[in-house]
Design a protein around this motif. Structure first.
Motif, PDB file in Angstrom:
ATOM      1  N   ASP A 422      13.729   2.365  -4.424  1.00 17.70           N
ATOM      2  CA  ASP A 422      13.176   1.666  -5.640  1.00 17.70           C
ATOM      3  C   ASP A 422      12.516   0.403  -5.212  1.00 17.70           C
ATOM      4  O   ASP A 422      12.135  -0.397  -5.805  1.00 17.70           O
ATOM      5  CB  ASP A 422      14.088   1.340  -6.627  1.00 17.70           C
ATOM      6  CG  ASP A 422      15.356   0.291  -6.367  1.00 17.70           C
ATOM      7  OD1 ASP A 422      15.258  -0.037  -5.215  1.00 17.70           O
ATOM      8  OD2 ASP A 422      16.046   0.037  -7.137  1.00 17.70           O
ATOM      9  N   TRP A 444       8.733  -5.569  -3.281  1.00 15.42           N
ATOM     10  CA  TRP A 444       8.425  -5.273  -4.593  1.00 15.42           C
ATOM     11  C   TRP A 444       9.599  -4.244  -5.012  1.00 15.42           C
ATOM     12  O   TRP A 444       9.639  -3.163  -4.606  1.00 15.42           O
ATOM     13  CB  TRP A 444       7.325  -4.512  -4.812  1.00 15.42           C
ATOM     14  CG  TRP A 444       6.763  -4.369  -6.415  1.00 15.42           C
ATOM     15  CD1 TRP A 444       7.601  -4.508  -7.553  1.00 15.42           C
ATOM     16  CD2 TRP A 444       5.643  -3.866  -6.653  1.00 15.42           C
ATOM     17  NE1 TRP A 444       6.810  -4.319  -8.547  1.00 15.42           N
ATOM     18  CE2 TRP A 444       5.749  -3.807  -8.020  1.00 15.42           C
ATOM     19  CE3 TRP A 444       4.532  -3.705  -5.963  1.00 15.42           C
ATOM     20  CZ2 TRP A 444       4.498  -3.581  -8.826  1.00 15.42           C
ATOM     21  CZ3 TRP A 444       3.606  -3.223  -6.900  1.00 15.42           C
ATOM     22  CH2 TRP A 444       3.446  -3.165  -8.085  1.00 15.42           C
ATOM     23  N   TYR A 446      12.453  -2.677  -7.851  1.00 14.05           N
ATOM     24  CA  TYR A 446      12.104  -2.079  -9.348  1.00 14.05           C
ATOM     25  C   TYR A 446      13.362  -1.449  -9.593  1.00 14.05           C
ATOM     26  O   TYR A 446      13.538  -0.299  -9.795  1.00 14.05           O
ATOM     27  CB  TYR A 446      11.056  -0.859  -9.110  1.00 14.05           C
ATOM     28  CG  TYR A 446      10.634  -0.219 -10.726  1.00 14.05           C
ATOM     29  CD1 TYR A 446      10.061  -0.695 -11.570  1.00 14.05           C
ATOM     30  CD2 TYR A 446      10.932   1.191 -10.551  1.00 14.05           C
ATOM     31  CE1 TYR A 446       9.693  -0.294 -12.623  1.00 14.05           C
ATOM     32  CE2 TYR A 446      10.605   1.654 -11.764  1.00 14.05           C
ATOM     33  CZ  TYR A 446      10.019   1.274 -12.835  1.00 14.05           C
ATOM     34  OH  TYR A 446       9.735   1.821 -14.080  1.00 14.05           O
ATOM     35  N   TYR A 452      10.753  -6.358 -12.391  1.00 15.42           N
ATOM     36  CA  TYR A 452      10.215  -6.392 -11.117  1.00 15.42           C
ATOM     37  C   TYR A 452      10.679  -7.397 -10.245  1.00 15.42           C
ATOM     38  O   TYR A 452      10.968  -8.567 -10.883  1.00 15.42           O
ATOM     39  CB  TYR A 452       8.584  -6.647 -10.934  1.00 15.42           C
ATOM     40  CG  TYR A 452       7.883  -5.318 -11.606  1.00 15.42           C
ATOM     41  CD1 TYR A 452       8.354  -4.089 -11.387  1.00 15.42           C
ATOM     42  CD2 TYR A 452       6.533  -5.436 -11.947  1.00 15.42           C
ATOM     43  CE1 TYR A 452       7.613  -2.897 -11.799  1.00 15.42           C
ATOM     44  CE2 TYR A 452       5.784  -4.517 -12.458  1.00 15.42           C
ATOM     45  CZ  TYR A 452       6.125  -3.199 -12.228  1.00 15.42           C
ATOM     46  OH  TYR A 452       5.473  -2.197 -12.573  1.00 15.42           O
ATOM     47  N   ASP A 546       6.418   2.490 -12.881  1.00  7.60           N
ATOM     48  CA  ASP A 546       6.964   2.735 -11.917  1.00  7.60           C
ATOM     49  C   ASP A 546       6.059   2.383 -10.456  1.00  7.60           C
ATOM     50  O   ASP A 546       4.825   2.917 -10.461  1.00  7.60           O
ATOM     51  CB  ASP A 546       7.648   4.073 -11.658  1.00  7.60           C
ATOM     52  CG  ASP A 546       8.246   4.513 -10.437  1.00  7.60           C
ATOM     53  OD1 ASP A 546       7.885   3.679  -9.591  1.00  7.60           O
ATOM     54  OD2 ASP A 546       8.856   5.525 -10.594  1.00  7.60           O
TER      55      ASP A 546
END
Length: 608
Positions: A422, A444, A446, A452, A546
């Protein structure tokens, strides 16, 4: 009090020896009025001018001079017709939009180009967009449907969609359209591609004007609701706000019934001919939307059909047995262009509709030298991907690893994208002609559909920027986040921390920098945007997309079972812009009080 009419007095040029008279001066408002002065009384005459009431020369006193332009006042009926026509145009767009969202299930196909064109025009005359969809080339259906569904939120728009559909169906029921005596001619452009012209047809159009006016008003209301109340603010649609049903019905009564030959309609549209481009796929003929648009543009630009090239044949197409393989093949084909590859070789790896368009029109539009130069500016390597999901003939390919090297004049920029679970990382190196460099890295994460996490590091010869931020959307849809950051320069350091929220069209930031605090509020209205934009933003701030799908490719499975990755339907371009927007908003909030950090960012982006 009525004012008596005054004969117009027209000055004449003075004769020799006569002084030039002064024109009567208007009264100065607020100044005392001379005794006996009447501003409405006839004024004195100029020498040589005929007395009031005398015979005027033929054509009037200004004979031989062009008339002064007069303002054109639109009648209420004319405004109603324009607004009503605009509403029907919106209805046509809406009906077509609903149709293309279901294109993948359409059958269709004709035995000849003329039959395909005739079935298409008959569907248009019947306002039957679902039947019309079945006449679109199968190679284009998946692509067009993919784009249409990407632009819509089916759950949020279901009720609004139904209102628009109901109004559209009422418009259809109020109209009677007959298209008869159709005559066609056809011309083969290249193998399997024909230009089919509607040479003649008779069109008879009638309407129940009361029902039509009511349906148009219902449609306007539905479109206004769909736009969040912003429909009347769009330039060209503002007349819709002043339209009333009775005036529209009266205006429609003056229009219907209509009987015309298609040749007259073609002249009204400013066209030389009305044609469609038909293509052969799997032994049947269909209309090609993309080829029709391209052919109109081709002819408008003055190109010759003799310069067109044949489509890619089955023998020219490489075989890709998976979405991942086709995506790797696309990047390899791009790199081959930089080393003198042929545009047809690149077209051969694309889905059939895109391949045909590029192969037929591309060679005549782009020289091999120009193509090689453009392709040489960016090189792709080390691609790895994973098919996240496959839905029938469509597959979304996530990019797990990709290196892009840009070779602009006197600069060198390399960017590496990697995905691990992720978390996505974007790392880059930039060096200019003088050897100055910038290294940057964006991580980044997730962890869930509402969060975020970002970390950003930028290194330059004499400065370093580190920043961290978390962006979240709780169940109530209020966007919020926290951030920390530091800047270390040659003789200057600064640290900052704070939080921000976004609600009701305004972003509110609180921060602390080197022991000093502050806050700032920025609203959409400060940027010249109205509440409709906030409503639109709020609708989409329900969950975060996503990141793996943001920068992804779309592969399409053809009728032959072969996979090809699409340029048009892939998210790569949009994903890059989205990443830039998210990173920019986050860094803007983080660096709002950090002069050094913002200077570093600006110099970085300016140099790139």
């Amino acid at each position: 009090m009525s004012v008596p009419p005054v004969d117009p007095q027209y000055p004449q040029p003075p004769t020799d020896g006569q002084p030039v008279p002064l024109a009567p001066q208007p009264p100065v408002y607020g100044a005392p009025t001379p005794a006996g002065y009447d501003p409405y009384a006839p004024q004195g005459q100029y020498a040589g001018q005929p007395p009031a009431g005398a015979y005027a020369p033929p054509g009037g006193p200004y004979a031989g001079q062009p008339p002064l332009p007069q303002p054109v006042k639109k009648s209420k009926k004319r405004v109603a017709l324009i607004a009503g026509g605009t509403a029907v145009a919106l209805a046509l767009a809406g009906g077509g939009f609903f149709a293309v969202r279901a294109l993948t299930g359409a059958a269709g196909g004709a035995g000849s180009p003329e039959e395909a064109a005739q079935e298409l025009f008959e569907s248009i005359a019947a306002l039957d967009f679902e039947a019309l969809a079945s006449h679109v080339a199968p190679s284009e259906r998946t692509l067009v449907s993919r784009l249409a569904n990407a632009w819509s939120n089916a759950d949020a728009e279901e009720e609004i969609d139904q209102d628009i559909k109901d109004a559209w169906n009422a418009i259809k029921e109020s109209l009677t359209i007959e298209l008869t005596d159709m005559e066609f001619s056809e011309e083969e452009l290249v193998e399997g591609v024909n230009r089919t012209v509607l040479e003649h047809a008779s069109l008879d159009l009638d309407a129940d004007t009361a029902a039509l006016a009511g349906a148009i008003m219902d449609l306007i209301d539905a479109w206004d609701e769909a736009s969040g109340g912003a429909l009347f603010e769009v330039e060209g649609l503002d007349d819709l706000a002043y339209l009333d049903e009775d005036t529209l019905e009266d205006a429609l009564d003056d229009v219907f019934p209509v009987s015309k030959d298609v040749e007259d309609l073609v002249d009204d549209m400013g066209l030389d001919e009305l044609f469609v481009v038909t293509v052969e796929e799997d032994g049947k003929w269909y209309t090609s939307v993309s080829m029709t648009v391209a052919q109109y543009a081709w002819e408008e630009a003055g190109f010759s059909d003799s310069d067109l090239s044949d489509p890619i044949t089955a023998d020219e197409r490489p075989e890709f047995d998976s979405p991942e393989a086709s995506t790797a093949g696309l990047f390899e084909a791009w790199n081959d262009l930089a080393s003198g590859g042929d545009i047809r070789e690149f077209a051969a790896v694309l889905p059939e509709a895109e391949s045909r368009l590029l192969a037929v029109y591309g060679p005549a539009l782009v020289s091999e030298d120009d193509l090689e130069y453009v392709a040489s500016l960016i090189e792709f390597s080390d691609f790895e991907g994973t098919a996240l999901k496959t839905d029938g003939d469509l597959a979304t390919v996530a990019i797990d690893n990709l290196v892009a090297t840009l070779a602009a004049p006197d600069t060198d920029l390399s960017v590496t994208w990697t995905r691990d679970g992720d978390t996505i990382s974007l790392a880059g190196e930039y060096e200019d002609y003088w050897g100055d460099y910038t290294d940057f890295e964006l991580n980044w994460a997730y962890p869930d559909s509402r969060t975020y996490d970002f970390t950003v590091t930028i290194e330059q010869p004499y400065s370093t920027v580190d920043a961290q931020a978390q962006l979240s959307i709780p169940a109530d849809g209020e966007l919020s986040g926290e951030f920390t950051g530091s800047y270390e320069g040659y003789d200057y350091t600064e640290e900052v921390s704070g939080s921000f929220t976004y609600a009701d069209g305004c972003a509110y930031v609180e921060f602390e920098s080197d022991g000093a605090g502050g806050d700032q509020e920025v609203c959409l209205s400060d940027l010249g945007l109205d509440d409709s934009y906030n409503d639109l933003l709020a609708e989409y701030l329900t969950e975060l997309p996503d990141p793996a799908e943001i920068l992804s490719m779309t592969a399409i499975k053809g009728a032959d079972g072969n996979w090809n990755t699409s340029l048009v339907a892939s998210n790569l371009t949009g994903g890059v812009l989205y990443i830039g927007a998210v990173a920019g908003v986050t860094m803007l909030s983080t660096g709002m009080s950090m002069g050094g950090m913002m200077y570093s960012l600006e110099s970085t982006f300016d140099s790139i």
